[in-house]
Design a protein around this motif. Structure first.
Motif, short mmCIF file in Angstrom:
data_model
loop_
_atom_site.label_atom_id
_atom_site.label_comp_id
_atom_site.label_asym_id
_atom_site.label_seq_id
_atom_site.Cartn_x
_atom_site.Cartn_y
_atom_site.Cartn_z
N ILE A 1 34.44 -8.75 49.67
CA ILE A 1 34.11 -7.33 49.88
C ILE A 1 33.39 -6.78 48.64
O ILE A 1 33.87 -6.95 47.51
CB ILE A 1 35.37 -6.50 50.17
N HIS A 2 32.24 -6.20 48.85
CA HIS A 2 31.49 -5.50 47.80
C HIS A 2 31.37 -4.04 48.24
O HIS A 2 31.82 -3.68 49.33
CB HIS A 2 30.10 -6.11 47.62
N ASP A 3 30.71 -3.23 47.39
CA ASP A 3 30.50 -1.83 47.78
C ASP A 3 29.15 -1.35 47.25
O ASP A 3 28.86 -1.45 46.06
CB ASP A 3 31.64 -0.95 47.24
N LYS B 1 27.24 5.61 49.51
CA LYS B 1 28.26 4.66 49.09
C LYS B 1 29.01 4.18 50.32
O LYS B 1 29.45 5.01 51.13
CB LYS B 1 29.24 5.33 48.13
N ASP C 1 31.43 0.46 51.80
CA ASP C 1 31.89 -0.91 51.59
C ASP C 1 31.01 -1.91 52.34
O ASP C 1 30.45 -1.59 53.38
CB ASP C 1 33.34 -1.07 52.07
N VAL D 1 31.57 -5.42 54.00
CA VAL D 1 32.67 -6.28 54.40
C VAL D 1 32.11 -7.51 55.11
O VAL D 1 31.32 -7.35 56.05
CB VAL D 1 33.62 -5.51 55.35
N CYS E 1 27.55 -2.23 42.30
CA CYS E 1 28.63 -2.63 43.19
C CYS E 1 29.87 -1.86 42.74
O CYS E 1 30.18 -1.81 41.56
CB CYS E 1 28.87 -4.12 43.11
N GLU F 1 33.06 -2.20 44.12
CA GLU F 1 34.32 -2.79 44.58
C GLU F 1 34.49 -4.08 43.79
O GLU F 1 33.60 -4.93 43.82
CB GLU F 1 34.24 -3.09 46.08
N CYS G 1 34.70 -7.53 42.69
CA CYS G 1 34.37 -8.67 43.54
C CYS G 1 34.33 -9.97 42.75
O CYS G 1 33.73 -10.94 43.19
CB CYS G 1 33.03 -8.41 44.22
#
Ligand code: CUA
Length: 311
Positions: free
Chosen positions: A144-146, A155, A157, A159, A180, A182, A184
């Protein structure tokens, strides 16, 4: 960035959120003023004076109970209305079946940008025409990145296996930093990208240039670099149009030299940094998935010369 970003939004989506902030601030400011006046009145009116009797004591009041229940309900309803309006303005529903303009795939630790309508595949730089609202599809190749572009207030996520969608637009030409957001893995902090908003003419020019197959390098050092690229396992991860390399495990390098940074923003895209990257990727981005090929100086120089021709 000019002034306070909240009050100087750079996209219609940011403006919608900014309006919500200002409107709620107005409501809260009004409440603050009313409370201030009432407290001030009570302090003056009921202050202790020599010889004054204590004020009349009141226990329970149905009228006041009703007033301070109804007023907050009205205020919260107004704020709810503002919020729904801003949500609709910043993220209007997507008509089912709409083809996204751009598909962005997050990888540990870089960004792939697939222009679904033209076939351009780029990395770590997202070009968009200014003033046009683009629909982005966001996916991940691993964890998962964002996707976060703070200045444009975008913004969401990313998935793996569950594409999300978001609108992206910029009011003014410019370069907007994306990160990014989130955690990771070890190189999360060096997973950056740039959104480059440009005029429709500049965008078309860029897009046409990206679709070109790069000419075979003319210099002997660059030609040796191309040979190295084809003979080593570079082709198992990277794409360069016109070569056997056609994989997307690492960034597409077809127009690598047209980008401003390398390794997803870890260093400026200069001759010296590229050479260092090829000699020892970990010295620029520890734990990168780009392996250290133990190139000798001549090979690293030849590869640098070749990659620099990929404008
Ligand atoms: Cu990708 Cu953090």
């Amino acid at each position: 960035m000019s002034g306070i970003l909240t009050l100087n939004p750079l996209s219609p989506q940011a403006a919608a959120i900014s309006h919500l902030f200002v409107d709620i601030l107005g409501v809260l400011g009004g409440i603050f003023l009313i409370v201030l006046v009432m407290v001030g009145y009570a302090i003056v009116r009921y202050r202790d004076r020599p010889g004054a009797a204590p004020p009349r004591q009141v226990f329970g009041s149905r009228k006041i109970e009703i007033v301070w229940t109804v007023i907050p309900i009205i205020l919260l309803s107004i704020i709810f209305g503002f919020t729904v309006r801003s949500m609709h303005a910043s993220d209007p529903p997507i008509t089912p079946g709409t083809t996204p303009d751009l598909r962005v795939v997050a990888h540990q630790w870089w960004w792939e940008a697939d222009y679904l309508k033209s076939g351009v595949i780029a990395a770590n730089e997202i070009h968009i025409p200014v003033g046009q609202r683009w629909l982005l599809e966001l996916d991940s190749a691993d964890v998962i990145h964002d996707f976060w572009v703070a200045e444009l207030a975008r913004k969401i996520d990313m998935v793996p296996g569950h594409p999300n969608h978001i609108w992206l637009e910029a009011d003014r030409p410019g370069t907007y930093l994306g990160v990014c957001a989130e955690f990771c893995g070890n190189e999360h902090a060096w997973m950056r990208f740039r959104v480059i908003a440009e005029s429709a003419a500049d965008f078309d020019r860029w897009q046409r240039a990206q679709l070109q197959v790069p000419p075979k390098p003319s210099g002997s050092e660059a030609a040796a670099g191309l040979k190295l690229f084809e003979q080593n396992t570079c082709v198992n991860c990277h794409t360069i149009l016109g070569t056997p390399g056609n994989q997307s495990i690492g960034p597409d390098l077809t127009h690598f030299a047209s980008r401003t940074t390398l390794a997803a923003g870890a260093a400026d895209n200069t001759n010296a940094n590229l050479y260092r990257w090829l000699k020892d990727p970990n010295s620029i981005k520890p734990d990168t998935h780009m392996p250290n090929f133990q190139f000798d100086d001549a090979d690293a120089k030849a590869l640098t010369a070749y990659l620099e021709t990929l404008k």
